[in-house]
Design a protein around this motif. Structure first.
Motif, PDB file in Angstrom:
ATOM      1  N   ALA A  77       0.836  -1.209   0.000  1.00 29.13           N
ATOM      2  CA  ALA A  77       0.000   0.000   0.000  1.00 29.13           C
ATOM      3  C   ALA A  77       0.867   1.253   0.000  1.00 29.13           C
ATOM      4  CB  ALA A  77      -0.922  -0.010   1.211  1.00 29.13           C
ATOM      5  N   ALA A  78       1.909   1.251   0.821  1.00 28.71           N
ATOM      6  CA  ALA A  78       2.809   2.399   0.862  1.00 28.71           C
ATOM      7  C   ALA A  78       3.506   2.591  -0.483  1.00 28.71           C
ATOM      8  CB  ALA A  78       3.838   2.217   1.973  1.00 28.71           C
ATOM      9  N   ARG A  79       3.883   1.491  -1.127  1.00 28.72           N
ATOM     10  CA  ARG A  79       4.527   1.595  -2.442  1.00 28.72           C
ATOM     11  C   ARG A  79       3.579   2.218  -3.458  1.00 28.72           C
ATOM     12  NH1 ARG A  79       4.673  -0.357  -7.226  1.00 28.72           N
ATOM     13  NH2 ARG A  79       2.913  -1.761  -6.821  1.00 28.72           N
ATOM     14  N   GLN A  80       2.305   1.829  -3.409  1.00 22.93           N
ATOM     15  CA  GLN A  80       1.337   2.367  -4.360  1.00 22.93           C
ATOM     16  C   GLN A  80       1.037   3.839  -4.102  1.00 22.93           C
ATOM     17  OE1 GLN A  80      -2.193  -0.045  -4.922  1.00 22.93           O
ATOM     18  NE2 GLN A  80      -1.021  -1.961  -4.953  1.00 22.93           N
ATOM     19  N   VAL A  81       1.039   4.239  -2.837  1.00 21.71           N
ATOM     20  CA  VAL A  81       0.802   5.649  -2.515  1.00 21.71           C
ATOM     21  C   VAL A  81       1.977   6.501  -2.991  1.00 21.71           C
ATOM     22  CG1 VAL A  81       0.576   7.322  -0.632  1.00 21.71           C
ATOM     23  CG2 VAL A  81      -0.761   5.196  -0.594  1.00 21.71           C
ATOM     24  N   GLY A  82       3.192   5.997  -2.840  1.00 20.39           N
ATOM     25  CA  GLY A  82       4.381   6.728  -3.268  1.00 20.39           C
ATOM     26  C   GLY A  82       5.536   6.483  -2.327  1.00 20.39           C
ATOM     27  N   SER A  83       6.718   6.827  -2.776  1.00 20.13           N
ATOM     28  CA  SER A  83       7.922   6.475  -2.026  1.00 20.13           C
ATOM     29  C   SER A  83       8.196   7.390  -0.845  1.00 20.13           C
ATOM     30  CB  SER A  83       9.139   6.497  -2.954  1.00 20.13           C
ATOM     31  OG  SER A  83       9.308   7.800  -3.503  1.00 20.13           O
TER      32      SER A  83
END
Length: 491
Positions: A77-83
């Protein structure tokens, strides 16, 4: 069956527009995030996006059970939201009905996620924390001579200590020599810093549970950490109420329960299954401690917590849709604490930049609990330290530049009026039974914020505190719930 004895905080907030966006700064703010139960990646994304919008840089993922599928989902989920939003683990080193973390589990938590793009790095190392972990008995179960030997071996198996930046919470009194002896002298290069969970978040020192201290725990911990080239992480929390008193319908704190009796040889301050840590003071502890952190800033701050429904210091709305997670906050249904998150955004930006942000719109908040502390409940020994609570209706205001405003608190048939000026103001009055509200007047603008629940005085086995957030759209935020008393995912 969930325990019916609940203590939650009722607060409302009306946001009259958005405040300034968060500025980038070197100081970092995290939120303690308990990994309760399976949930969707979309739900995790929603939580991450909300936290990030308030200036929170990372979640500290706390668990005492190895839950790889949950770890994978929230990292994805964090990867999809952004780095830019990061995650790191907080290993909860205690044993309960859910299980325990083995050394092999912790090695996997470290090694398997260290190279993930959303893993938080601090000083070019993967950040890692623990809640407890200096109890030799826990590690002797796995054949280690002591806790330091256990941690050294864990880091070695995970690729070497040089890859990790370890900032644990090991219980101390927060004093200079307490932190030095228990943490730094004992563990040496195994630890890179100290997390002041107790002495920072609930800084009622010297047995005074009426008002927060002047954070000698923070000051001493920061000083000794700086002196020894280590990193101090402070804790910010709005409140603490713990209910772990029973299952199958039993009330949280049964009369004459040994765990509520200090004479039984137990530490009543921490062991009573139903207790508070001092006087919550509406937004007072939250506001005062953030002010103290800003005045003497450590490099890191962890909010305690994002979603610990059991201990009542959550600031997140109840987004979770998983069945198991839903049962984990049933006791405070209708009482989200997101007003603390909204109010906290102002202080997070202030901490990071060193300058108090200037609000672009006005915000008001209302805090109260819904039964007087003296409410008699037959057959229940009550809440430890409840005598330290104040039966007060609180209002808080963040005022933008311009003329002063007038705030009137209404409690039952009583009122209290005060003039407020630019910045943050907190006002209060002794509450009465009945409807609770706040009227805000500035120039030609007047509005009233009314609590959804009245204060009642009855013998029901509840001493409810709650918190509702009303936005500018006049729509209610999703409602959070508190966990069942029998669940104990850790601090």
């Amino acid at each position: 069956m969930k325990s019916p004895f609940v203590l939650a905080i009722l607060s409302l907030a009306l946001m009259l527009g958005q405040r300034a966006s968060m500025a980038t700064a070197q100081k970092m703010v995290f939120a303690h995030y308990l990994i309760y139960a399976p949930d969707s990646i979309d739900t995790y994304k929603r939580e991450i996006s909300l936290a990030q919008s308030k200036g929170i840089d990372a979640f500290a993922l706390n668990t005492n059970v190895y839950r790889k599928n949950l770890f994978d989902n929230i990292y994805e989920a964090a990867r999809q939201v952004g780095s830019s939003f990061k995650l790191f683990f907080s290993a909860d080193i205690h044993v309960d009905g859910n299980g325990r973390l083995s050394p092999a589990n912790i090695v996997s938590m470290l090694a398997d996620y260290r190279t993930h793009p959303n893993q938080l790095f601090y000083n070019n190392k993967a950040l890692f924390t623990s809640w407890l972990g200096n109890n030799n008995d826990y590690w002797s179960f796995y054949g280690y001579a002591n806790s330091k030997a256990a941690w050294d071996d864990i880091f070695s198996q995970a690729g070497g200590k040089s890859l990790y930046f370890f900032i644990p919470f090991f219980p101390t009194d927060g004093s200079y020599y307490g932190v030095k002896g228990i943490v730094y002298d004992t563990f040496g290069s195994t630890v890179d810093g100290y997390f002041g969970w107790e002495s920072s978040a609930w800084n009622y020192l010297g047995g005074n549970f009426d008002t927060p201290g002047t954070t000698p725990g923070d000051a001493s911990s920061l000083t000794v950490s700086n002196d020894l080239g280590k990193t101090y992480m402070a804790a910010a929390a709005p409140w603490f109420f713990k209910n772990l008193g029973g299952t199958s319908g039993t009330i949280c704190c049964v009369a004459n329960s040994p765990s509520c009796n200090p004479a039984a040889g137990r530490d009543a301050n921490s062991e009573c299954p139903c207790h508070v840590k001092g006087n919550y003071q509406g937004p007072g502890l939250w506001v005062q401690h953030w002010g103290q952190i800003i005045a003497n800033p450590p490099p890191l701050v962890e909010i305690v917590s994002w979603n610990d429904w059991i201990e009542g210091h959550y600031i997140a709305p109840g987004y979770s849709s998983g069945a198991a997670a839903s049962s984990a906050y049933v006791d405070v249904a209708g009482f989200p604490h997101q007003a603390y998150l909204e109010l906290g955004q102002h202080y997070i930006q202030w901490y990071k930049t060193g300058s108090e942000p200037i609000a672009t719109k006005d915000s008001v908040y209302l805090f109260y609990y819904t039964m007087p502390k003296s409410t008699s409940i037959p057959g229940v020994c009550g809440i430890l330290h409840a005598d330290k609570l104040s039966d007060v209706l609180y209002g808080a205001v963040i005022l933008s530049p311009g003329p002063s405003a007038t705030v009137t608190l209404h409690s039952g048939g009583s009122t209290h009026t005060q003039t407020v000026t630019q910045g943050v103001s907190v006002i209060g009055m002794g509450f009465s039974t009945g409807t609770q509200s706040l009227t805000f007047t500035r120039g030609s603008t007047t509005f009233t914020l009314t609590g959804a629940k009245p204060i009642i005085n009855s013998g029901m086995p509840n001493l409810l505190m709650a918190n509702l957030l009303l936005q500018a759209t006049a729509s209610w935020m999703p409602r959070a719930r508190c966990p069942d008393a029998e669940m104990s995912p850790g601090e």
